[in-house]
Design an enzyme around this catalytic site. Sequence first.
Site, PDB file in Angstrom:
ATOM      1  CG  ASP A 142     -10.280   1.580   7.952  1.00 41.90           C
ATOM      2  OD1 ASP A 142      -9.171   2.035   8.250  1.00 41.90           O
ATOM      3  OD2 ASP A 142     -11.025   1.865   7.028  1.00 41.90           O
ATOM      4  NE  ARG A 179      -7.749   3.389  -0.131  1.00 39.80           N
ATOM      5  CZ  ARG A 179      -7.970   4.419   0.817  1.00 39.80           C
ATOM      6  NH1 ARG A 179      -8.078   4.133   2.057  1.00 39.80           N
ATOM      7  NH2 ARG A 179      -7.863   5.599   0.462  1.00 39.80           N
ATOM      8  NE  ARG A 217      -3.511   2.585   2.141  1.00 41.88           N
ATOM      9  CZ  ARG A 217      -4.413   3.010   2.877  1.00 41.88           C
ATOM     10  NH1 ARG A 217      -4.914   2.258   3.670  1.00 41.88           N
ATOM     11  NH2 ARG A 217      -4.858   4.263   3.079  1.00 41.88           N
ATOM     12  CG  ASP A 237      -8.091   1.030   3.934  1.00 39.09           C
ATOM     13  OD1 ASP A 237      -7.326   1.745   4.532  1.00 39.09           O
ATOM     14  OD2 ASP A 237      -9.522   1.681   4.123  1.00 39.09           O
TER      15      ASP A 237
HETATM   16  O1  GSY Z   1     -12.322   3.828   3.930  1.00 37.23           O
HETATM   17  C1  GSY Z   1     -11.776   2.688   3.299  1.00 37.23           C
HETATM   18  C2  GSY Z   1     -11.166   2.924   1.741  1.00 37.23           C
HETATM   19  N1  GSY Z   1     -12.444   3.367   0.606  1.00 37.23           N
HETATM   20  C3  GSY Z   1     -13.365   2.595   0.174  1.00 37.23           C
HETATM   21  C4  GSY Z   1     -13.864   1.400   0.438  1.00 37.23           C
HETATM   22  O2  GSY Z   1     -13.163   0.167   1.120  1.00 37.23           O
HETATM   23  N2  GSY Z   1     -14.616   0.966  -0.366  1.00 37.23           N
HETATM   24  C5  GSY Z   1     -15.674   1.745  -1.119  1.00 37.23           C
HETATM   25  N3  GSY Z   1     -16.764   1.150  -1.672  1.00 37.23           N
HETATM   26  N4  GSY Z   1     -15.289   2.887  -1.093  1.00 37.23           N
HETATM   27  C6  GSY Z   1     -14.323   3.522  -0.385  1.00 37.23           C
HETATM   28  N5  GSY Z   1     -13.581   4.793  -0.661  1.00 37.23           N
HETATM   29  C7  GSY Z   1     -12.694   4.547   0.306  1.00 37.23           C
HETATM   30  S1  GSY Z   1     -11.980   5.943   0.631  1.00 37.23           S
END
Ligand code: GSY
Length: 182
Positions: A105, A100, A91, A103
């Site tokens: 979280d 990315r 990443r 990710d």
């Molecule tokens: O916050 C996580 C990264 N992220 C995502 C994601 O994981 N999924 C979707 N569908 N949209 C996202 N926008 C972000 S930034």
Amino acid sequence: MNSHSSSENSEAYIALGANLGDREATLLEAIHRLNRHPEITILRCSSLYETDPVGYVDQPNFINMALALQTTLEPEQLLTVMLQIELDLGRERHIHWGPRTVDLDLLWMEGRTLDTPRLTLPHPRMHERAFVLVPLAEIVPATETTGLYPYVQHALTSGGGKEGVRLWKECSWPSASGHSAN
Ligand code: GSY
């Protein structure tokens, strides 16, 4: 409430997402690496969902999922392990909200609330994100007593629903990882 003493086992919930490269393989590798940590045991994995990008929309679709784990790590130690796995899997942080490789979280940790520059628990935006809530709802048991189950159910029904989140496939972990449950 922080009703916790250190080195006790806590249950934690993590959201995973990827929208570059072999998304499924990367997510499975991240799960495998978490589980290889001596103080982490994966308990449950959700299905994988293909999701429309939220925030910065001019980027590929994501695969999102959630998992439950048990750990003796403190929340910030767990976060450090997660960030290292993100880095090891390639990443790079170029565009805020942008594409990315992976990710991770940290969403919620049993008995823990936290507000530090590195980490806020429960995750302050999880109730707004269908790509987090839909997979999470699969793996939070209705018998869970700390309030996460009603929180997730309420957020799902009062928020934007499940729009932009499509079931993609079952999670093949642990069978795809060589991991044995015994
Ligand atoms: O916050 C996580 C990264 N992220 C995502 C994601 O994981 N999924 C979707 N569908 N949209 C996202 N926008 C972000 S930034």
